[in-house]
Design an enzyme around this catalytic site. Structure first.
Site, PDB file in Angstrom:
ATOM      1  N   LYS A  48      -7.119  -8.376   5.917  1.00  0.00           N
ATOM      2  CA  LYS A  48      -6.621  -7.738   4.704  1.00  0.00           C
ATOM      3  C   LYS A  48      -5.618  -8.660   4.006  1.00  0.00           C
ATOM      4  CE  LYS A  48      -3.916  -3.879   4.175  1.00  0.00           C
ATOM      5  NZ  LYS A  48      -3.448  -2.507   4.301  1.00  0.00           N
TER       6      LYS A  48
ATOM      7  N   LYS B  53       1.182  -9.831   2.303  1.00  0.00           N
ATOM      8  CA  LYS B  53       2.187 -10.822   1.938  1.00  0.00           C
ATOM      9  C   LYS B  53       2.913 -11.368   3.163  1.00  0.00           C
ATOM     10  CE  LYS B  53       5.793  -7.620   0.845  1.00  0.00           C
ATOM     11  NZ  LYS B  53       5.134  -6.454   0.329  1.00  0.00           N
TER      12      LYS B  53
ATOM     13  N   LYS C 167       4.538   1.141  15.181  1.00  0.00           N
ATOM     14  CA  LYS C 167       5.695   0.298  14.856  1.00  0.00           C
ATOM     15  C   LYS C 167       6.598   0.131  16.064  1.00  0.00           C
ATOM     16  CE  LYS C 167       6.367   0.667   9.850  1.00  0.00           C
ATOM     17  NZ  LYS C 167       7.342   0.950   8.802  1.00  0.00           N
TER      18      LYS C 167
HETATM   19  P1  AMP Z   1       2.084  -2.477   2.218  1.00  0.00           P
HETATM   20  O1  AMP Z   1       3.233  -3.093   1.531  1.00  0.00           O
HETATM   21  O2  AMP Z   1       1.205  -3.430   2.950  1.00  0.00           O
HETATM   22  O3  AMP Z   1       2.474  -1.271   3.046  1.00  0.00           O
HETATM   23  O4  AMP Z   1       1.150  -1.876   1.084  1.00  0.00           O
HETATM   24  C1  AMP Z   1       1.596  -1.026   0.070  1.00  0.00           C
HETATM   25  C2  AMP Z   1       0.397  -0.296  -0.483  1.00  0.00           C
HETATM   26  O5  AMP Z   1      -0.606  -1.209  -0.954  1.00  0.00           O
HETATM   27  C3  AMP Z   1      -0.295   0.582   0.569  1.00  0.00           C
HETATM   28  O6  AMP Z   1      -0.556   1.832  -0.009  1.00  0.00           O
HETATM   29  C4  AMP Z   1      -1.593  -0.127   0.885  1.00  0.00           C
HETATM   30  O7  AMP Z   1      -2.640   0.799   1.086  1.00  0.00           O
HETATM   31  C5  AMP Z   1      -1.861  -0.982  -0.334  1.00  0.00           C
HETATM   32  N1  AMP Z   1      -2.419  -2.278   0.090  1.00  0.00           N
HETATM   33  C6  AMP Z   1      -1.789  -3.215   0.847  1.00  0.00           C
HETATM   34  N2  AMP Z   1      -2.585  -4.285   1.051  1.00  0.00           N
HETATM   35  C7  AMP Z   1      -3.752  -4.027   0.423  1.00  0.00           C
HETATM   36  C8  AMP Z   1      -4.997  -4.748   0.265  1.00  0.00           C
HETATM   37  N3  AMP Z   1      -5.162  -5.947   0.789  1.00  0.00           N
HETATM   38  N4  AMP Z   1      -5.981  -4.170  -0.443  1.00  0.00           N
HETATM   39  C9  AMP Z   1      -5.808  -2.952  -0.986  1.00  0.00           C
HETATM   40  N5  AMP Z   1      -4.678  -2.214  -0.890  1.00  0.00           N
HETATM   41  C10 AMP Z   1      -3.658  -2.736  -0.190  1.00  0.00           C
END
Ligand code: AMP
Ligand code: TRP
Length: 326
Positions: free
Chosen positions: A192, A195, A111
């Site tokens: 992946k 959002k 980060k």
């Molecule tokens: P983030 O907001 O991207 O940090 O994601 C929050 C949680 O969702 C984390 O624990 C990630 O492992 C899971 N996550 C985020 N994107 C994905 C995805 N495309 N597929 C599966 N799990 C996801």
């Protein structure tokens, strides 16, 4: 029952990847563990946040988890900032952790490599996370692979504190979610689902309505070739098959078999309906909760009350161990 605890950053909405990858596994833990689910608002401010947005996001995160099936009768759902003991224990653990240990944390390194000038809070973030975990005698910490290193730090700090001050903390175990639950972007099978992607077509938000879901799935990219079959070299269709399987509970093989000789058009139409059916009830519940701010606040206050009782008990012991209680 074993205690499990997880923390999620407050964000304004979750997509189907977050649901399948992170929220669903937490919901499942409610049946065989005592789950604590924390909205980590003080972790969120390690990156700049607009205060109005943050407030909204905390409420909508709570509505989302409740809508996804977090049951306040079983699970302690609360806001991290409501339990001041997290900050107090974080300070004590900062005085146990070594600089070198904190410097090795890869999320901070990643980060800060991106941002201009990282805050001290971003640097000590994993130590606050250790406090979150250790305050509640947590045995199991369900997290994604990227958080494993942080849970290991929590373990090391617990072991060191226990050695130096006497048995105080339970040493937690990370429970890493199985891979395969990685949902890819609808407009690019190699990325992946996220959002922060430039196009909203790349993800399905849990609050997308049936029409939006249909449109997004019908315009999802597929790979070259016509067969509906998983294949390492065809990530887009493989991803759609994964989503189909998760949404319906059917095996990928049985879906492949059902679409032998059929085209992408038929497949996507059925997939869209399966996802609409899968997410429809969740969306309904999220919107219902979101419309009732008073109820969300009541649930969060009740959760904070319970968490606070547990945290206060533990901190009494910690203060005695450290030698500040007269
Ligand atoms: P983030 O907001 O991207 O940090 O994601 C929050 C949680 O969702 C984390 O624990 C990630 O492992 C899971 N996550 C985020 N994107 C994905 C995805 N495309 N597929 C599966 N799990 C996801
Ligand atoms: N750092 C975690 C993440 O970004 C969130 C978190 C904070 C957490 N405190 C926690 C996760 C305690 C598990 C346990 O995903």
């Amino acid at each position: 029952m074993k205690r499990s605890l997880t923390g999620l950053q407050p964000t304004n909405f979750l997509h189907i990847g977050n649901y399948i990858g992170a929220v669903q596994p937490a919901v499942a833990l409610q049946s065989d563990t005592q789950l604590m689910m924390m909205i980590v608002d003080y972790h969120a401010i390690t990156m700049p946040q607009d205060p109005k947005e943050l407030r909204k996001n905390i409420l909508s995160a709570a509505a989302t988890y409740l809508g996804c099936g977090i049951d306040p009768a079983k699970t302690i759902l609360f806001q991290q900032s409501r339990v001041a003991e997290h900050m107090e224990l974080a300070w004590i653990l900062q005085c146990v952790a070594k600089m070198g240990e904190a410097e090795r944390m890869t999320q901070f390194k990643d980060k800060s490599a991106k941002g201009e000038s990282p805050t001290v809070g971003l640097f000590t973030y994993p130590i606050l996370m250790a406090a979150d975990i250790l305050l509640y005698d947590t045995e199991i910490v369900p997290v994604g692979e990227d958080q494993k290193q942080h849970v290991e730090l929590a373990r090391d700090l617990a072991i060191r504190f226990n050695r130096d001050f006497g048995e105080t903390f339970v040493v937690p175990e990370p429970k890493i979610r199985a891979e395969g639950a990685r949902i890819m972007a609808l407009d690019d099978g190699t990325k992946k689902m996220s959002k922060s992607a430039p196009s909203a077509k790349s993800y399905i938000a849990l609050t997308d309505d049936a029409d939006a879901i249909r449109k997004k799935i019908m315009s999802a990219v597929t790979d070259s070739g016509t067969e509906i079959r998983t294949d390492r070299n065809r990530p887009a269709i493989t991803n759609l098959l994964t989503v189909f399987s998760v949404a319906t509970g059917r095996s990928i093989e049985s879906i492949e078999l059902a679409y032998v000789g059929k085209g992408y058009g038929d497949f996507k139409k059925d997939l869209a309906e399966a996802v609409v059916e899968y997410l429809g009830p969740i969306r309904g519940r999220i919107l219902n909760f979101a419309a009732d701010e008073t109820e969300i606040k009541r649930i969060l206050a009740e959760g904070a009350e319970k968490a606070k009782g547990m945290a206060a008990f533990k901190m009494n012991k910690v203060r005695q161990r450290v030698g500040v209680t007269l």
